[in-house]
Write an enzyme that holds these catalytic residues in place. Structure first.
Site, mmCIF file in Angstrom:
data_model
loop_
_atom_site.group_PDB
_atom_site.id
_atom_site.type_symbol
_atom_site.label_atom_id
_atom_site.label_comp_id
_atom_site.label_asym_id
_atom_site.label_seq_id
_atom_site.Cartn_x
_atom_site.Cartn_y
_atom_site.Cartn_z
ATOM 1 N N SER A 126 0.848 -1.188 0.000
ATOM 2 C CA SER A 126 0.000 0.000 0.000
ATOM 3 C C SER A 126 0.885 1.239 0.000
ATOM 4 O O SER A 126 1.789 1.373 0.810
ATOM 5 C CB SER A 126 -0.886 -0.016 1.245
ATOM 6 N N GLY A 127 0.615 2.143 -0.930
ATOM 7 C CA GLY A 127 1.418 3.362 -1.047
ATOM 8 C C GLY A 127 2.560 3.256 -2.013
ATOM 9 O O GLY A 127 3.321 4.210 -2.193
ATOM 10 N N THR A 177 -2.123 1.974 -7.868
ATOM 11 C CA THR A 177 -3.276 2.638 -8.485
ATOM 12 C C THR A 177 -2.829 3.642 -9.525
ATOM 13 O O THR A 177 -3.408 3.739 -10.612
ATOM 14 C CB THR A 177 -4.120 3.333 -7.398
ATOM 15 N N ASN A 225 -0.670 4.881 3.382
ATOM 16 C CA ASN A 225 -1.048 5.490 2.101
ATOM 17 C C ASN A 225 -2.339 6.267 2.297
ATOM 18 O O ASN A 225 -3.294 5.773 2.888
ATOM 19 C CB ASN A 225 -1.245 4.383 1.044
ATOM 20 N N SER A 272 -5.246 4.349 -0.245
ATOM 21 C CA SER A 272 -4.956 2.918 -0.323
ATOM 22 C C SER A 272 -6.163 2.155 -0.850
ATOM 23 O O SER A 272 -7.282 2.324 -0.376
ATOM 24 C CB SER A 272 -4.576 2.402 1.073
ATOM 25 N N SER A 273 -5.932 1.312 -1.864
ATOM 26 C CA SER A 273 -7.004 0.459 -2.385
ATOM 27 C C SER A 273 -7.267 -0.650 -1.377
ATOM 28 O O SER A 273 -6.370 -1.418 -1.039
ATOM 29 C CB SER A 273 -6.594 -0.146 -3.727
ATOM 30 N N GLY A 294 -0.281 -6.187 -2.540
ATOM 31 C CA GLY A 294 0.981 -6.911 -2.437
ATOM 32 C C GLY A 294 1.051 -7.688 -1.137
ATOM 33 O O GLY A 294 0.160 -7.631 -0.293
ATOM 34 N N GLU A 314 1.567 -8.588 2.467
ATOM 35 C CA GLU A 314 1.427 -7.715 3.633
ATOM 36 C C GLU A 314 1.934 -8.412 4.888
ATOM 37 O O GLU A 314 1.534 -9.541 5.179
ATOM 38 C CB GLU A 314 -0.032 -7.295 3.839
#
Length: 1044
Positions: free
Chosen positions: A123-124, A128, A173, A176-177, A405, A407
């Site tokens: 994330s970050g 995206t 992030n 973040s998605s 990704g 985590e």
């Protein structure tokens, strides 16, 4: 690399990768495959650092693109950059997201095989943004028509909508998605977009009801509160302050300085319109979002006997109204549950904790299913239109997977377990497809395939997903087992079933050292990317993800069309237990793997350089962590297992041919023979390279680096040779060009001179004929026979006139014109005279202009009528004949604002007896006064002045005629002035009565009283004399003044 287009373009090769090797010590290599020490993680990270320091955020691992988030805007995404990468082979230019986009697109078109791009990272890390850049590249560079432009807009606008409903601010992030997204983009046989489809995976529904400290709920809640207008919020019974809602303050981070919720709200509303949402659908959607906030504010109380009741009736009624359900039914469903035993239904009250769980479960279910409906609605907007494309047989697809990704958090739960399971499957797919691609290329080129040693993570995937024995199957069994079940019983069953697996550890099974860092509620999996501890608390609840039956019944009766679509009646009727969350995710993941296996994949691995989101900062520990969990070193080892570098014969020969005398400057034989001669000359050892059917394979980067360094050393010699050849060629070509140009110029010049000479002779003969004929016919009317002659006469006269024009107004000379120009000459003479007069007048100074105006007025009044006028012409009129000191200060004060414009000494004669009295006559702008020292004796208003009389002789007598009706004027004034011409002229100009001046030759009559007149007689004499004559008249003797 699975696909490469032409390596040679019109005789020119653009291989930026090899060219950049000379700067590798400063900016690193553009492909990690070219690292000499490819097994060293430190070397890998140092290469990343060097490129990041130079704002080079993209690097290849073969066909894999590694992207480092710069946390700042870089000038590398313009339309010009898109054109730079369009149609260019993958290795011909520096690494870029556009390069992998273009390569995928061209592979789809030329091979007619579906493609996909897999984007992964923390994330970050910029996943995206990478997907946005790929979509933008397709939207800008693909062929379009009106429908395709609309479709492209919808593809791009789907991003802000999905981000609003599926993204949130996390600790890592700000955008973040919180879901996985796979998008299919369909292209027709021309390469134009014709449709799209989106699949979403594992939305983090738990975020709706709970957020960690420093995190927020999904963006849409804050955008609605901050950007919605007052009327909309009133309709939804919402307040603008997000702190009023319990679901929005769990993370204590309702406001974020880097996020403009108001601007993002406008973007989302515009995107909904572009995608095709109706106003009614948007309102229904916002009703659901608002209802979730009201549900969060619905609070419960507990009675003495343990029964639960709702204490915030207003919030519940607002939620029921927005959900389109009956309020009492919703209240009953939140505080009671319906049980079925032996065919009979029983209603059982919920305790406090169960009621809160039911409320949160409803909020999560409503939001999660609405999100699925939103994706379905977007898919309908992007769907292939059969009326436009009658057949989709020729359609090709590019898939875009934006997935979470690997985590590893401080606290890893059910969501991280699913995410890491997904990454295990993707890593397994990547290794399999990469090895298959490498093997296919080796077989195509006729090179023996060497077995590659790598870690096969199938053992971990089986541990998680195997039927009856895998972790997911055990989790489902524990959820379905009758009796008391809990997360600890699930952990105990794991220990009993898979406790002997080499990649599974719990506190009970671990050694003493490991137990110190593990909780009794955790189990550890040894993933391909490293060890991860998972806390089992919440696993069963999150896997069940069930909604009470009576809540489903209430929602099935909703009047909100979105909810009635999301909650089907069949769910209540069907007695079959729904699939568990983990099994759902596993099955959807299996389908995703089938989709990806059917396509040719490309990969984008995203890395974030630091947790602070600061540009230019490179956190080595954090980057090493991501390199490990993304499996980049494993990727590199697989790619380097065979040969590090490969190029087509023509590209390799074109670049390095200067290093061998046999191939320089041109090789005319077979390409394979030329490459063989070149490598033999360079001294390549047999184990360093292999020649395929169309490519050369180089095993070690140091071999390529030595070749590139030799080329760099050879360049000065090549440059000198090229310079010598070029200069010789240039001088020879220049000489030939000059010689040819001289010949062409000489022949052209001679021809032109001859033509000009002949033309002049013809024109001269024609001119003479016309002149003679015109002279003969000069007295006839203007016609074709004499027009030239007459025009010549006119022109000659005008040229002569221009040289002999009069230079002065007084010069009356003028050239004699021919007969046909007499009238024109008179007009020209008049115009010239007028022009000279105008120029003369413009040169006259203001004071002289005033003087001349006065002289002109004097001329109009006295010329040829007054004997003393010729004598006054040469004398200047003065502004005044009296100095300021000669005028009494008392008189000036009496005059007030009226300024004295002219003053002169006069002698006033009484009307009766003609006694002379010295006086001063002062003229102002509106009247004149006669002054006796300090006293005004008479005021003469210009408006009342009836006339001014003077004689025609050389005397100074003047009579000012005033009306007797006005007692203030005191009748006519008889005056004598030595400057009579000047006085009368100024008086007439100030009073604007030049026509009132009368010049009498013999006598002047004036009024003595109302009924009696007096007479002044004028006679010539030797000297000026004024005396009373006979008959009571005033006799004035005027001398004769010489004109000289």
């Amino acid at each position: 690399m699975r696909y490469q287009s032409r390596e040679v373009d019109e005789g020119r090769v653009r291989l930026v990768m090899e060219s950049a090797l000379t700067a590798r010590d400063r900016v690193g290599v553009q492909d990690f495959v070219l690292l000499e020490n490819y097994n060293s993680e430190a070397t890998f990270i140092e290469n990343l650092r060097r490129r990041f320091r130079e704002n080079l955020i993209y690097t290849y691992i073969g066909s894999v693109l590694v992207s480092v988030n710069p946390y700042k805007e870089l000038e590398i995404y313009s339309k010009q950059q898109m054109e730079r990468y369009r149609g260019v082979s993958f290795y011909e230019i520096s690494p870029h997201i556009y390069a992998i986009s273009d390569n995928t697109y061209r592979a789809m078109r030329t091979e007619r095989r579906d493609q996909c791009i897999l984007i992964s990272g923390e994330s970050g890390a910029g996943k995206t943004e990478a997907s946005k850049k790929i979509l933008l590249y397709f939207a800008v560079t693909c062929p379009t028509n009106n429908h395709m432009v609309t479709l492209g807009d919808r593809l791009l606008q789907s991003n802000p909508v999905l981000e609003a409903f599926g993204n949130a601010k996390t600790l890592r992030n700000d955008n973040s998605s919180r879901f996985g997204k796979y998008m299919d983009i369909q292209f027709d046989f021309k390469g134009a977009t014709m449709g799209g489809h989106i699949l979403n995976y594992l939305l983090e529904k738990s975020r709706v009801v709970h957020q960690n400290h420093g995190e927020r709920n999904f963006h849409i809640f804050y955008q609605l509160l901050d950007g919605g207008d007052d009327d909309l919020l009133n309709t939804l019974n919402l307040e603008r302050n997000p702190h009023s809602y319990r679901y929005l303050v769990k993370g204590s981070c309702a406001r974020v300085s880097s996020i403009s919720d108001k601007n993002n709200w406008r973007v989302v509303r515009k995107a909904l319109d572009v995608i095709g949402f109706t106003a009614e659908e948007v309102q229904k959607l916002l009703n659901i979002i608002a209802s979730v906030l009201h549900l969060g504010n619905t609070l419960f109380g507990e009675g003495e006997e343990g029964e639960t009741y709702i204490i915030t009736e207003t919030q519940l009624s607002n939620a029921a109204k927005l959900l389109g359900v009956d309020g009492s039914a919703l209240k009953e469903a939140l505080t009671h549950k319906k049980l079925t035993a032996k065919g009979e239904e029983m209603i059982s009250p919920l305790n406090f904790e169960q009621a809160v769980s039911a409320r949160d479960a409803l909020a999560k279910a409503v939001y999660g299913r609405t999100f699925n409906w939103l994706v379905e609605k977007i898919n309908q907007s992007l769907a292939l239109k059969e009326e436009i494309y009658h057949s989709s047989k020729d359609a090709s697809v590019i898939g875009l997977l934006d997935i979470y990704g690997f985590e590893v958090l401080q606290h890893n739960s059910f969501e991280q377990f699913c995410i890491n399971y997904c990454n295990e499957k993707l890593q397994q797919l990547f290794i399999e497809l990469t090895l298959r691609s490498e093997q296919e290329e080796y077989e195509t080129e006729g090179i023996a395939w060497e077995t590659v040693q790598y870690f096969d993570n199938k053992i971990i995937c089986d541990l998680i997903e195997e039927k009856h024995k895998g972790i997911i199957s055990i989790l489902d069994e524990e959820c379905l087992r009758p009796g008391e079940t809990c997360d600890i019983s699930f952990l105990e069953k794991l220990e009993d079933t898979v406790g002997g697996h080499p990649h599974f550890i719990t506190h009970k099974l671990a050694n003493g050292k490991t137990r110190r860092v593990m909780s009794r509620e955790e189990f550890r999996l040894l993933h391909y990317a490293g060890e991860v501890n998972y806390n089992v608390n919440g696993f069963l609840d999150k896997n069940n993800d069930l909604l009470n039956r009576n809540l489903k019944e209430v929602m099935c009766q909703s009047e909100n069309q979105i909810l009635s679509h999301c909650f089907r009646r069949e769910e209540v009727i069907d007695q079959k237990r729904p699939e568990m969350a983990a099994s759902q995710f596993k099955n959807s993941l299996m389908k995703l793997m089938e989709i990806l296996m059917s396509k040719e994949p490309s990969y984008v691995r995203c890395i974030k350089p630091n947790d602070a989101k600061q540009p230019g900062r490179f956190d080595e520990v954090l980057v090493r962590h991501q390199v490990k969990y993304l499996g980049l070193m494993e990727n590199l080892r697989v790619r380097r297992a065979g040969f590090a570098y490969r190029r087509r014969f023509e590209a390799f020969l074109q670049r390095y041919k200067p290093l061998c005398p046999e191939t320089w400057p041109n090789w005319n034989g077979k390409l394979a023979d030329g490459v063989s001669a070149l490598v033999n000359h360079l001294g390549y050892k047999p184990e360093e390279y292999k020649l395929g059917r169309s490519k050369i394979f180089i095993r070690f980067p140091k071999t390529l680096f030595a070749t590139e360094d030799a080329l760099e050393a050879k360049k000065p010699e090549i440059a000198l040779t090229l310079q010598k050849s070029w200069r010789g060629y240039r001088e020879r070509a220049n000489y030939q060009r000059i010689r040819h140009a001289v010949i062409v110029i000489q022949s052209g010049w001679r021809g032109m001179k001859a033509r000009r000479r002949a033309k002049r002779r013809r024109e001269a003969a024609q001119l003479i004929r016309r002149f003679i004929k015109g002279f003969i016919c000069r007295h006839e009317e203007y016609c074709d026979d004499n027009d030239y002659f007459l025009d010549h006469v006119r022109c000659s006269f005008l040229k002569h006139l221009r040289k002999n024009l009069p230079r002065s107004v007084l010069d009356k000379s003028w050239p004699t014109p021919p007969a046909l120009l007499i009238e024109a000459s008179e007009h020209l003479q008049m115009l010239h005279m007028r022009n000279m007069v105008i120029k003369y007048c413009r040169r006259v100074q203001p004071e002289w202009k005033k003087q001349m105006m006065q002289k002109v007025v004097a001329s109009e009044i006295f010329k040829d009528q007054k004997g003393s006028y010729p004598h006054s012409v040469g004398r200047l009129f003065l502004d005044t004949r009296l100095e300021r000191e000669q005028i009494s200060l008392k008189v000036l004060q009496t005059l007030g604002s009226e300024k004295v414009q002219y003053g002169v000494a006069v002698i006033k004669y009484d009307r009766r007896g003609f006694k002379p009295r010295p006086r001063q006559l002062l003229l102002t702008n509106s009247f004149a006064v006669l002054v006796d020292r300090t006293k005004i004796k008479q005021r003469l208003d210009y408006a009342a002045l009836r006339g001014v009389s003077v004689s025609s002789l050389c005397d100074g007598m003047v009579v000012l005629h005033m009306p007797w009706e006005d007692n203030k004027q005191k009748g006519d004034a008889v005056l004598h002035c030595s400057h009579v011409i000047e006085l009368v002229t100024k008086l007439a100009m100030m009073a604007s009565k030049t026509n009132y001046v009368n010049i009498n030759p013999g006598c002047i009559r004036f009024g003595v009283s109302r009924t009696k007149e007096g007479i002044i007689d004028f006679v010539r004499g030797s000297e000026l004399k004024v005396a009373k004559g006979k008959r009571g008249h005033l006799l004035v003797t005027a001398p004769q003044i010489s004109a000289t």
